[in-house]
Scaffold this motif. Structure first.
Motif, short mmCIF file in Angstrom:
data_model
loop_
_atom_site.label_atom_id
_atom_site.label_comp_id
_atom_site.label_asym_id
_atom_site.label_seq_id
_atom_site.Cartn_x
_atom_site.Cartn_y
_atom_site.Cartn_z
N THR A 33 -74.26 65.11 -26.14
CA THR A 33 -74.65 66.51 -25.96
C THR A 33 -75.76 66.66 -24.93
O THR A 33 -75.72 67.57 -24.11
CB THR A 33 -75.11 67.11 -27.31
OG1 THR A 33 -74.10 66.87 -28.29
CG2 THR A 33 -75.34 68.60 -27.19
N ASN A 34 -76.75 65.80 -24.96
CA ASN A 34 -77.89 65.89 -24.04
C ASN A 34 -77.86 64.78 -22.99
O ASN A 34 -78.90 64.45 -22.43
CB ASN A 34 -79.20 65.84 -24.83
CG ASN A 34 -79.32 67.01 -25.77
OD1 ASN A 34 -79.02 68.15 -25.41
ND2 ASN A 34 -79.73 66.75 -27.00
N ALA A 35 -76.70 64.22 -22.76
CA ALA A 35 -76.59 63.11 -21.81
C ALA A 35 -76.72 63.60 -20.37
O ALA A 35 -76.32 64.72 -20.04
CB ALA A 35 -75.25 62.41 -21.99
N THR A 36 -77.29 62.75 -19.55
CA THR A 36 -77.34 63.05 -18.12
C THR A 36 -75.96 62.81 -17.53
O THR A 36 -75.09 62.19 -18.16
CB THR A 36 -78.36 62.16 -17.40
OG1 THR A 36 -77.90 60.80 -17.47
CG2 THR A 36 -79.75 62.28 -18.01
N ASP A 37 -75.76 63.29 -16.31
CA ASP A 37 -74.48 63.06 -15.64
C ASP A 37 -74.19 61.56 -15.52
O ASP A 37 -73.06 61.13 -15.72
CB ASP A 37 -74.48 63.70 -14.25
CG ASP A 37 -74.35 65.22 -14.32
OD1 ASP A 37 -73.93 65.74 -15.37
OD2 ASP A 37 -74.66 65.88 -13.31
N GLU A 106 -61.48 62.04 -14.66
CA GLU A 106 -60.82 63.08 -15.45
C GLU A 106 -61.48 63.22 -16.82
O GLU A 106 -61.68 64.33 -17.31
CB GLU A 106 -59.33 62.75 -15.63
CG GLU A 106 -58.51 62.93 -14.37
CD GLU A 106 -58.47 64.38 -13.90
OE1 GLU A 106 -58.39 65.30 -14.74
OE2 GLU A 106 -58.51 64.59 -12.68
N LEU A 107 -61.81 62.10 -17.44
CA LEU A 107 -62.47 62.12 -18.74
C LEU A 107 -63.85 62.76 -18.62
O LEU A 107 -64.26 63.56 -19.46
CB LEU A 107 -62.57 60.71 -19.31
CG LEU A 107 -63.17 60.57 -20.69
CD1 LEU A 107 -62.38 61.37 -21.73
CD2 LEU A 107 -63.23 59.11 -21.10
N TYR A 108 -64.57 62.42 -17.57
CA TYR A 108 -65.89 62.98 -17.31
C TYR A 108 -65.82 64.50 -17.21
O TYR A 108 -66.59 65.22 -17.86
CB TYR A 108 -66.44 62.37 -16.01
CG TYR A 108 -67.69 63.03 -15.47
CD1 TYR A 108 -68.93 62.74 -16.02
CD2 TYR A 108 -67.62 63.91 -14.41
CE1 TYR A 108 -70.09 63.32 -15.52
CE2 TYR A 108 -68.76 64.50 -13.90
CZ TYR A 108 -69.98 64.21 -14.45
OH TYR A 108 -71.12 64.79 -13.95
N GLU A 109 -64.89 65.01 -16.43
CA GLU A 109 -64.74 66.46 -16.27
C GLU A 109 -64.34 67.13 -17.58
O GLU A 109 -64.84 68.20 -17.92
CB GLU A 109 -63.74 66.77 -15.16
CG GLU A 109 -64.26 66.38 -13.79
CD GLU A 109 -63.22 66.50 -12.69
OE1 GLU A 109 -62.13 67.06 -12.94
OE2 GLU A 109 -63.52 66.04 -11.57
N SER A 110 -63.49 66.47 -18.35
CA SER A 110 -63.08 67.01 -19.64
C SER A 110 -64.26 67.06 -20.61
O SER A 110 -64.45 68.05 -21.33
CB SER A 110 -61.95 66.14 -20.22
OG SER A 110 -61.62 66.57 -21.51
N GLY A 116 -69.70 72.07 -22.66
CA GLY A 116 -70.20 73.30 -22.04
C GLY A 116 -71.18 73.04 -20.92
O GLY A 116 -72.06 73.85 -20.66
N MET A 117 -71.04 71.93 -20.23
CA MET A 117 -71.93 71.58 -19.13
C MET A 117 -71.28 71.97 -17.81
O MET A 117 -70.07 72.06 -17.70
CB MET A 117 -72.20 70.07 -19.12
CG MET A 117 -72.83 69.54 -20.36
SD MET A 117 -72.87 67.73 -20.27
CE MET A 117 -73.69 67.33 -21.77
N GLU A 118 -72.13 72.18 -16.82
CA GLU A 118 -71.61 72.53 -15.50
C GLU A 118 -71.03 71.29 -14.83
O GLU A 118 -71.65 70.22 -14.84
CB GLU A 118 -72.74 73.08 -14.64
CG GLU A 118 -72.28 73.54 -13.28
CD GLU A 118 -73.43 74.11 -12.47
OE1 GLU A 118 -73.43 73.88 -11.24
OE2 GLU A 118 -74.31 74.76 -13.05
N ILE A 119 -69.83 71.45 -14.29
CA ILE A 119 -69.16 70.33 -13.59
C ILE A 119 -69.57 70.39 -12.13
O ILE A 119 -69.34 71.39 -11.46
CB ILE A 119 -67.64 70.42 -13.72
CG1 ILE A 119 -67.23 70.37 -15.20
CG2 ILE A 119 -66.96 69.30 -12.94
CD1 ILE A 119 -65.78 70.64 -15.46
N PRO A 120 -70.20 69.33 -11.62
CA PRO A 120 -70.58 69.32 -10.21
C PRO A 120 -69.34 69.38 -9.32
O PRO A 120 -68.34 68.72 -9.60
CB PRO A 120 -71.33 68.02 -10.01
CG PRO A 120 -71.23 67.26 -11.27
CD PRO A 120 -70.55 68.10 -12.29
#
Length: 124
Positions: A33-37, A106-110, A116-120
């Motif tokens: 939930t609070n992980a960095t990119d 793909e998993l990262y974006e999912s 609910g994080m912004e996808i770069p």
């Protein structure tokens, strides 16, 4: 029909399944939930490597890579299994590091969408 080796084969299968399950559980147990990119992408890459490793392991089970046919003893079989497992892990790691399979991305974006994080965005 000789079934004497089935119990040792089954035990080996259970222990390798257990090791694979442990790897997967480590990924599952972490709260992202609070992980960095970078942390999130690292987890996705670990999963990609795990997935490639499991596929390669199944493929390697269909091939007699040592050219010995049936192993002559259980000690020989377990040492061959250790060598095969080490080889599969190394090959899976190399494959996922050197190529762009796209599974991790793909998993990262999912995961970003699910948390609910912004996808770069990447520019093409």
């Amino acid at each position: 029909m000789d079934i004497s080796g089935l119990s040792s084969d089954y035990s080996a299968y259970l222990s390798s399944s257990s090791a694979a399950a442990d790897k997967m559980n480590n990924i599952k147990r972490t709260d992202y939930t609070n992980a960095t990119d970078d942390e999130l992408m690292d987890a996705c890459k670990q999963f990609e490597q795990y997935l490639v490793e499991m596929v390669m392991d199944e493929v390697m089970d269909t091939v007699d890579i040592f050219g010995t046919g049936e192993p002559s003893s259980s000690a020989m079989a377990s040492s061959q299994d250790l060598m095969k497992d080490s080889m599969v892990q190394t090959m899976a790691k190399q494959l996922t590091e050197d190529s762009n399979l796209g599974i991790a991305q793909e998993l990262y974006e999912s995961m970003k969408r699910n948390y609910g994080m912004e996808i770069p965005t990447t520019e093409v």
